[in-house]
Design a protein around this motif. Structure first.
Motif: not given
Length: 89
Positions: A68-82
């Motif tokens: 769950a934490l890894a999925a949240r980090i991946a989503l945050a990184n995608r959002t930040t990169a976008a």
């Protein structure tokens, strides 16, 4: 005695607007890994509600928390990169 009137017209007047927009559906699709990881974590926690957790249960919960934490980090990184300007990364 006062009569209770129906509000059917008020409820169904905006029925066309109740469907999610394409942007909302895209946001749900982007967040789906987080949603599924949270569901797995809840499943692991629900299993232990009516009993003392075993070592296997504890491992299952820890693994689910990490996913769950890894999925949240991946989503945050995608959002930040976008949201970064081109060339800023």
């Amino acid at each position: 005695m006062s009569h209770i009137g129906t509000v059917q017209d008020a409820v169904t007047a905006f029925a066309d607007f109740k469907e999610p927009t394409n942007a909302e559906l895209d946001a749900i699709e982007r967040e789906m890994p987080v949603i599924l990881a949270d569901v797995d974590l809840l499943d692991a926690q629900i299993i232990t509600l009516d009993r003392i957790p075993t070592e296997l249960d504890n491992r299952r919960i820890r693994r689910a928390r990490r996913r769950a934490l890894a999925a949240r980090i991946a989503l945050a990184n995608r959002t930040t990169a976008a949201t970064l300007p081109v060339g800023a990364a």
